[in-house]
Design a protein around this motif. Structure first.
Motif, PDB file in Angstrom:
ATOM      1  N   ALA A  54      -2.597   5.606   7.983  1.00  0.00           N
ATOM      2  CA  ALA A  54      -3.875   5.113   7.477  1.00  0.00           C
ATOM      3  C   ALA A  54      -3.787   4.651   6.030  1.00  0.00           C
ATOM      4  O   ALA A  54      -4.272   3.572   5.672  1.00  0.00           O
ATOM      5  CB  ALA A  54      -4.947   6.190   7.628  1.00  0.00           C
ATOM      6  N   SER A  55      -3.172   5.464   5.165  1.00  0.00           N
ATOM      7  CA  SER A  55      -3.142   5.154   3.735  1.00  0.00           C
ATOM      8  C   SER A  55      -1.740   5.186   3.152  1.00  0.00           C
ATOM      9  O   SER A  55      -1.579   5.079   1.946  1.00  0.00           O
ATOM     10  CB  SER A  55      -4.010   6.169   2.978  1.00  0.00           C
ATOM     11  OG  SER A  55      -3.452   7.474   3.078  1.00  0.00           O
ATOM     12  N   VAL A  66      -9.870   5.870   7.192  1.00  0.00           N
ATOM     13  CA  VAL A  66     -10.273   4.963   8.256  1.00  0.00           C
ATOM     14  C   VAL A  66      -9.997   5.648   9.589  1.00  0.00           C
ATOM     15  O   VAL A  66      -9.207   6.600   9.659  1.00  0.00           O
ATOM     16  CB  VAL A  66      -9.501   3.623   8.138  1.00  0.00           C
ATOM     17  CG1 VAL A  66      -8.020   3.828   8.400  1.00  0.00           C
ATOM     18  CG2 VAL A  66     -10.075   2.550   9.050  1.00  0.00           C
ATOM     19  N   VAL A 160      -4.694   2.224  13.721  1.00  0.00           N
ATOM     20  CA  VAL A 160      -5.742   2.225  12.697  1.00  0.00           C
ATOM     21  C   VAL A 160      -6.848   1.308  13.191  1.00  0.00           C
ATOM     22  O   VAL A 160      -6.656   0.104  13.330  1.00  0.00           O
ATOM     23  CB  VAL A 160      -5.197   1.752  11.342  1.00  0.00           C
ATOM     24  CG1 VAL A 160      -6.318   1.673  10.313  1.00  0.00           C
ATOM     25  CG2 VAL A 160      -4.091   2.688  10.860  1.00  0.00           C
ATOM     26  N   ASP A 164      -7.190  -2.813   7.314  1.00  0.00           N
ATOM     27  CA  ASP A 164      -6.335  -1.945   6.497  1.00  0.00           C
ATOM     28  C   ASP A 164      -5.417  -2.767   5.602  1.00  0.00           C
ATOM     29  O   ASP A 164      -4.266  -2.408   5.389  1.00  0.00           O
ATOM     30  CB  ASP A 164      -5.510  -1.020   7.393  1.00  0.00           C
ATOM     31  CG  ASP A 164      -5.029   0.222   6.648  1.00  0.00           C
ATOM     32  OD1 ASP A 164      -5.446   0.420   5.488  1.00  0.00           O
ATOM     33  OD2 ASP A 164      -4.226   0.990   7.215  1.00  0.00           O
ATOM     34  N   SER A 167      -3.527  -1.104   2.649  1.00  0.00           N
ATOM     35  CA  SER A 167      -2.250  -0.422   2.842  1.00  0.00           C
ATOM     36  C   SER A 167      -1.138  -1.353   3.302  1.00  0.00           C
ATOM     37  O   SER A 167       0.019  -1.175   2.915  1.00  0.00           O
ATOM     38  CB  SER A 167      -2.401   0.712   3.864  1.00  0.00           C
ATOM     39  OG  SER A 167      -3.246   1.735   3.377  1.00  0.00           O
ATOM     40  N   SER A 172      -3.396  -7.353   8.458  1.00  0.00           N
ATOM     41  CA  SER A 172      -3.969  -6.070   8.883  1.00  0.00           C
ATOM     42  C   SER A 172      -5.489  -6.259   8.887  1.00  0.00           C
ATOM     43  O   SER A 172      -6.239  -5.505   8.271  1.00  0.00           O
ATOM     44  CB  SER A 172      -3.567  -4.952   7.926  1.00  0.00           C
ATOM     45  OG  SER A 172      -2.182  -4.943   7.712  1.00  0.00           O
ATOM     46  N   ARG A 430     -10.089  -0.820  -0.958  1.00  0.00           N
ATOM     47  CA  ARG A 430     -10.743   0.062   0.002  1.00  0.00           C
ATOM     48  C   ARG A 430     -11.193   1.326  -0.715  1.00  0.00           C
ATOM     49  O   ARG A 430     -10.460   1.871  -1.558  1.00  0.00           O
ATOM     50  CB  ARG A 430      -9.806   0.440   1.143  1.00  0.00           C
ATOM     51  CG  ARG A 430     -10.433   1.451   2.122  1.00  0.00           C
ATOM     52  CD  ARG A 430      -9.509   1.819   3.259  1.00  0.00           C
ATOM     53  NE  ARG A 430      -8.280   2.410   2.766  1.00  0.00           N
ATOM     54  CZ  ARG A 430      -7.125   2.353   3.421  1.00  0.00           C
ATOM     55  NH1 ARG A 430      -7.057   1.710   4.565  1.00  0.00           N
ATOM     56  NH2 ARG A 430      -6.046   2.924   2.922  1.00  0.00           N
ATOM     57  N   SER A 448     -14.208  -1.599   2.849  1.00  0.00           N
ATOM     58  CA  SER A 448     -12.914  -2.238   2.605  1.00  0.00           C
ATOM     59  C   SER A 448     -13.036  -3.742   2.771  1.00  0.00           C
ATOM     60  O   SER A 448     -13.968  -4.253   3.405  1.00  0.00           O
ATOM     61  CB  SER A 448     -11.846  -1.690   3.556  1.00  0.00           C
ATOM     62  OG  SER A 448     -12.154  -2.012   4.893  1.00  0.00           O
TER      63      SER A 448
END
Length: 674
Positions: A54-55, A66, A160, A164, A167, A172, A430, A448
């Motif tokens: 996720a991160s 998320v 996810v 994103d 990240s 993404s 985000r 985000s």
């Protein structure tokens, strides 16, 4: 020291999301359960699944910024999936279509998140294998059958569910799929697996060994897949075009090697190599047909991990990917050269550390260069062939701060600064706040922004139309943008794990070149869309030996629908998945899986409006099942399994009305360990 549950690594799938009325009842139930059962917090924390994707920080799923769905190794086996793409039917909000691609580049499945299916290449999701991007540059997205990986080598998949880019950067855009393979230390010894069934056969051999501080694993497989039935059982028209399925037979050879060397107490070196090759059919009746097409893909990846004093870590990852297609295409102009190649070189450095007892930080950067060669596919409208390697360069800086503001309140703040040679620099932040109402119940609020960069095909299309002899004043192509608001609940009621999510996604600058008609008066960033919806996933034991996983999603899309691109209504009003598993005894295990989806509006040309097809594909449902038995054969652990997909022999359409899924498919799998 950091809160201790950051270190707990238990691979367990949880997720949930439902309608507002359901959510209200859940909150009330949570309060009642908390009042009646004040469980020991440390015991509960031991049961929280941990996610990695996720991160870029290892986090309990209740602290991720998320929503994440985890498909663990057992779930993948219980699903009875044949293709990797089929596994994603278990993810809330996923639209999966069997061998949907109609063109002559690939006959492959579609995996798309949240509708908005404008192409079959899943071009709005980032896909990673062990952190290595397999998102292809030519048309964007992934050719699932061309990936050098077998299902038996997958440890788990983290999906996810939401943008994103903070990240993993551009592409993404709707979500991220990170496929995590088994470490060599977990696959020691030899095993062989044979599958045979309706139109399908596969053999897989794997060996894992150890020499001193070096562990390694080798996997080799060959698969033959005859794909869809040649003729459509329930055609929507007697026109021969609509009575024949696509050319989609496959012969796939895969070889993988992975090694890990413990150079010192603090240093680990990993090396991976993978190959995917073989002949593939592509094309469709009365369009393009591949006379001969072979694929030869390989990658090499090196990863160095160094554990720092104080618990931090420094990693350096470098990989090279090369995809080659050799094809001779027959079209109305005769035989054409359909060769294509794609090369990627990527270097990434990442540093994780703890500035204080309540904070953790991950930051780093990467550089990448892609080279694409595809003279036939990159011709634009009048078949002007554009030769040479098309270069794409990318540079990134990323960071994420995890801050325990207080024991029950966690802040994740992350961002990506990215520059590419097509559209320049983008900043995608985000911010997420996770409030642990009790140890068992967490509410997440997040905002985000994310982007999707143009594919090579889209960029070449723009350059063609902006040429001096065409429309030089045409606005420059921009990346797609989305602003996303996320409200989630992660909790445990009794023994039931729940993940509930509302989302509000505002998409702008959506790229469309496929259906573009009048570039002189418009631009290639064709439209906007506003999507609202919900997702639910529940995982619960019905008894000690019986477990159920249930997923539900739905929502709506509003769009200006400009330029012939129809986004409105593209998110199904509902999408269900249900998996029931039962361990009869130490030898016997069974599973039953059900899928149901409402009618879906897809962005495909309406070949026959007089029949009322429009852009809609009717809703459908399907049932799969698996029964397996473990036993000793000549002293060796052996398992035999019967898998039946589409038990009811339903003949329905996915993605297009000339894409009818096969009827009932049965196969037997025999696996033994040496």
């Amino acid at each position: 020291m950091l809160i201790s549950h950051h270190k707990k690594m238990i691979y367990l799938s949880t997720s949930m999301s439902a309608r507002l009325s359901v959510f209200t009842l859940l909150v009330a139930s949570c309060q009642a359960v908390h009042a009646e059962n004040k469980t020991d917090e440390s015991i509960f924390l031991d049961d929280i699944p941990v996610v990695l994707s996720a991160s870029r920080l290892t986090q309990p799923i209740s602290e991720a910024p998320v929503a994440v769905t985890v498909l663990d190794r057992q779930m993948i086996r219980d699903s009875g999936a044949w293709d990797l793409s089929e596994v994603f039917r278990l993810v809330p909000g996923m639209y999966v279509a069997y061998h949907a691609d109609p063109n002559f580049y690939s006959a492959d499945s579609t995996v798309a998140y949240h509708g908005m299916v404008t192409s079959t290449t899943s071009d709005r999701m980032q896909v990673l294998i062990d952190g290595r991007s397999v998102y292809s540059g030519l048309f964007g997205g992934v050719n699932w059958s061309d990936l050098p990986i077998v299902l038996n080598d997958i440890e788990r998949i983290e999906v996810v569910r939401g943008p994103d880019s903070a990240s993993y950067g551009a592409n993404s855009y709707l979500g991220v799929i990170n496929i995590i393979t088994r470490h060599p230390a977990e696959s020691q010894g030899a095993s062989a697996s044979l599958s045979y069934g309706t139109s399908r056969a596969e053999g897989v051999f794997r060996y894992g060994g150890k020499t001193g501080d070096l562990t390694f694993q080798i996997t080799a497989s060959e698969r033959k897949d005859n794909g869809e039935d040649d003729k459509i059982h329930n055609p929507t028209s007697q026109d021969v075009f609509w009575t024949l399925n696509k050319f989609d037979n496959k012969n796939i050879q895969i070889f993988n090697f992975r090694a890990a060397y413990q150079a010192s107490a603090n240093d680990t070196l990993e090396l991976q190599f993978g190959y995917n090759g073989g002949s593939r059919q592509t094309g469709e009746y009365d369009n393009f047909k591949s006379i001969t097409r072979t694929t030869n893909n390989h990658f090499e990846m090196f990863n160095w991990r160094h554990v720092l004093e104080g618990g931090g870590e420094l990693t350096v990852k470098a990989f090279h990917t090369e995809e080659r297609i050799n094809a001779r295409l027959l079209d109305s102009d005769g035989m054409q050269n359909g060769d294509a190649s794609f090369k990627r070189d990527d270097l990434e450095i990442q540093h994780t550390f703890s500035p204080s007892e309540t904070t953790r930080v991950v930051w780093g950067g990467s550089i990448r260069q892609d080279l694409t060669y595809a003279p036939y596919y990159l011709g634009v409208e009048d078949n002007t062939y554009l030769f040479g390697d098309f270069k794409y360069r990318l540079g990134r800086l990323f960071s994420n701060l995890e801050w325990h503001v207080r024991p029950d309140l966690l802040l994740n703040a992350g961002a990506m600064l990215e520059n590419n040679s097509y559209t320049g620099t983008e900043f995608t932040p985000r911010l997420a706040l996770n409030w642990h109402i009790t140890p068992q119940h967490t509410v997440r609020m997040g905002y985000s922004r994310a982007t999707r960069a143009p594919s090579v095909y889209e960029k070449v299309y723009e350059e063609y139309w902006r040429a001096p002899d065409q429309y030089p004043n045409l606005p420059e192509l921009k990346p797609e943008h989305v602003k996303s608001i996320d409200l989630g609940y992660i909790g445990k009621i009794g023994k039931m794990d729940i993940d509930f999510r509302f989302f509000h996604d505002d998409y702008t600058d959506l790229i469309d070149v496929k259906n573009h008609k009048s570039p002189q008066s418009d631009n290639l960033n064709a439209g906007n869309a506003l999507m609202r919806g919900y997702e639910l996933q529940i995982k619960a034991p019905l008894s000690e030996k019986t477990h159920v996983t249930y997923g539900l999603s739905g929502g709506s899309v509003k769009s200006d629908d400009v330029n012939g691109v129809i986004y409105s209504g593209s998110l199904p009003s509902y999408n269900h998945n249900l998996m029931l598993t039962h361990q009869f005894n130490e030898e016997w295990r069974g599973s039953l899986i059900a899928y149901q989806i409402a009618k879906t509006k897809l962005n495909q040309t309406d070949y026959n409006p007089s029949l009322g097809r429009g852009y809609y594909i009717d809703g459908n449902k399907r049932f799969d099942g698996k029964i397996s038995r473990r036993f000793l054969l000549a002293g060796r652990q052996t398992e035999v399994a019967l898998i039946i997909q589409n038990i009811a022999n339903a003949h329905y359409f996915e993605y297009r009305h000339d894409n009818e899924v096969p009827g009932r498919l049965a196969r037997i799998n025999l696996k033994t360990d040496f």
